[in-house]
Enzyme design. Structure first.
Site, PDB file in Angstrom:
ATOM      1  N   LYS A 129     -28.914   5.032  16.580  1.00 26.45           N
ATOM      2  CA  LYS A 129     -30.172   5.165  17.336  1.00 26.45           C
ATOM      3  C   LYS A 129     -30.060   6.367  18.242  1.00 26.45           C
ATOM      4  O   LYS A 129     -28.957   6.752  18.652  1.00 26.45           O
ATOM      5  CB  LYS A 129     -30.403   3.911  18.194  1.00 26.45           C
ATOM      6  CG  LYS A 129     -31.845   3.716  18.594  1.00 26.45           C
ATOM      7  CD  LYS A 129     -32.604   2.997  17.505  1.00 26.45           C
ATOM      8  CE  LYS A 129     -34.024   2.658  17.907  1.00 26.45           C
ATOM      9  NZ  LYS A 129     -34.570   1.611  17.031  1.00 26.45           N
TER      10      LYS A 129
HETATM   11  N1  GLU Z   1     -37.228   2.554  14.588  1.00 24.20           N
HETATM   12  C1  GLU Z   1     -37.352   1.585  13.537  1.00 24.20           C
HETATM   13  C2  GLU Z   1     -36.493   0.367  13.827  1.00 24.20           C
HETATM   14  O1  GLU Z   1     -36.193   0.084  14.958  1.00 24.20           O
HETATM   15  C3  GLU Z   1     -37.121   2.192  12.161  1.00 24.20           C
HETATM   16  C4  GLU Z   1     -35.776   2.803  11.942  1.00 24.20           C
HETATM   17  C5  GLU Z   1     -35.648   3.583  10.645  1.00 24.20           C
HETATM   18  O2  GLU Z   1     -36.573   3.575   9.836  1.00 24.20           O
HETATM   19  O3  GLU Z   1     -34.594   4.169  10.467  1.00 24.20           O
HETATM   20  O4  GLU Z   1     -36.161  -0.381  12.944  1.00 24.20           O
END
Ligand code: GLU
Length: 439
Positions: A129
């Site tokens: 993240k």
């Molecule tokens: N931000 C989204 C989540 O928390 C998607 C992450 C992604 O597609 O890599 O799952």
């Protein structure tokens, strides 16, 4: 399904002095909440528990300074992060959020939840993240673009289509991904569409990606309703956050005949017993930036949201919304976690005792990363699927994951969250064991 309180059998947490200072549980913060969730899984891991420390330490943390020139000629610095929590099962994968309250602890927890989520739905990724501590509403479009590009360049040393693949999250979108893709591509000297997902369809994005998270919430919502004997048609739904996740989920529930009775966002809380006209409300939010002032509805005090009668509650905003105090007041039957980390571990016990079913974030909002996976696969093969194909595959992945987690919860008499963690942690730690320690 009957649930037992899980604190009784939870072993003591890892002694804090064994962890580096930046990994210490941050009280009730998101990282501390995640560590508590992991501790609940320990009794269910058997021999794999010897590897559990892997889950309590992110593999790699990068903190970057992001300087940009503002439109008025001054220079501003923002703090940016990219955390790769685990890459045992594949490259790091997870979104990037721009928010004034982003902290390292939050990004660590969000990266860890991505590891669990990706393993729970069995897409071949680890968890990562990113975030920048910035209020993007205060930047012009040019400033936002410069900030995004500089951040991408700074984290460029650890991202890549086979290393770590960012995607949209809170306050980032298709345009953000287009800038990130372009910046990375310029730096490596080749157009590299697979370095991010959630891109515009014209730049290698996937059909159905934008609404995938909300569609996934709706899909697991239908499955959970079947188990509860609750009809979606006529069900009263309350939603916190009407962005890309909550907005789509609310629309799909309304289309299926549910009554969206309450919505809360950063601007206010609105209520209508007869059900809100979701299309009119989404248009209002588009025009005015929030739900406040939506005339056909009644405005409420924000705390009142947590004791409204509903059948389904969808927290789809930020972490740490369902505290023990609010869990005691909730009058709902089913919680679908559209947001990441909206419920405190201590509130989970209260919800279980009160027989309120929680479909946890790591399953409920996994539709986004599932279609991100489809996008990444399509980018690699340069062959694109139609929208029906995407929707069909999404429903299949979500249904299989939900059913597997439900079965474990039933067998072990644990919450769906602990069951999802059991399924996911076993997968992660099994690959950890197979790969062995290097050197
Ligand atoms: N931000 C989204 C989540 O928390 C998607 C992450 C992604 O597609 O890599 O799952």
């Amino acid at each position: 399904m009957r649930l037992i309180s899980e604190t009784a059998c939870a072993p003591a947490q890892t002694p804090a002095h064994n962890l580096p200072s930046y990994l210490q549980p941050d009280g009730l913060g998101p990282w501390g909440n995640y560590l508590q969730q992991v501790d609940r899984v320990l009794p269910h891991l058997g021999n794999l528990s010897r590897w559990v420390e892997t889950l309590k330490r992110p593999k790699r943390i990068l903190i970057v300074d992001v300087p940009i020139e503002l439109d008025n000629g001054t220079v501003a610095h923002f703090e940016g992060y990219r955390v790769q929590h685990n890459v045992s099962r594949g490259p790091g994968k997870g979104g990037v959020r721009f928010h004034q309250d982003v902290t390292l602890s939050e990004v660590m927890a969000l990266a860890a939840w991505m590891s669990i989520k990706n393993a729970a739905v069995n897409v071949p990724y680890g968890g990562a993240k990113g975030g920048v501590r910035v209020d993007p509403r205060l930047l012009s479009r040019g400033e936002l673009e410069r900030m995004t590009r500089r951040y991408t360049s700074e984290i460029g040393i650890i991202i890549g289509p086979n290393q770590d693949i960012p995607a949209p999250d809170v306050n980032t979108n298709e345009q953000t991904m287009a800038w990130m893709m372009d910046t990375y591509s310029m730096n490596v000297g080749a157009t590299t569409t697979g370095v991010v997902t959630g891109k515009p369809v014209d730049l290698g994005g996937s059909l159905g990606r934008k609404e995938a998270t909300g569609r996934g919430v709706y899909t697991v919502g239908q499955l959970a309703c079947q188990h509860l004997g609750l009809s979606v048609a006529g069900a009263r739904v309350a939603v916190q956050g009407l962005g890309n996740v909550g907005g789509v989920a609310a629309r799909l529930f309304a289309q299926a005949g549910a009554r969206v009775v309450a919505v809360q966002d950063h601007s206010g809380t609105i209520y209508s017993d007869a059900g809100l006209d979701i299309h009119a409300l989404l248009a209002h939010v588009q025009a005015y930036g929030g739900v406040a002032g939506f005339a056909p509805a009644q405005a409420l005090e924000s705390e009142a949201f947590w004791q409204l009668e509903s059948d389904i509650l969808i927290p789809a905003a930020l972490e740490q919304q369902i505290t023990p105090e609010r869990a005691l007041r909730l009058q709902t039957r089913l919680i679908l976690e559209g947001a990441n980390g909206p419920t405190l571990a201590s509130a989970d016990d209260i919800l279980a005792e009160r027989n309120i079913l929680v479909v946890p974030d790591v399953i409920a909002n996994a539709g986004g990363v599932t279609v991100s996976y489809f996008e990444w696969v399509q980018d690699f093969s340069s062959f694109f699927w139609d929208e029906e194909e995407i929707k069909r595959r999404l429903v299949r992945v979500m249904t299989e994951a939900f059913d597997a987690v439900w079965q474990v919860a039933d067998e072990r008499r644990v919450s769906l969250r602990t069951a999802a963690f059991i399924v996911a942690c076993r997968r992660i730690l099994h690959t950890r064991e197979l790969r062995g320690l290097y050197p």
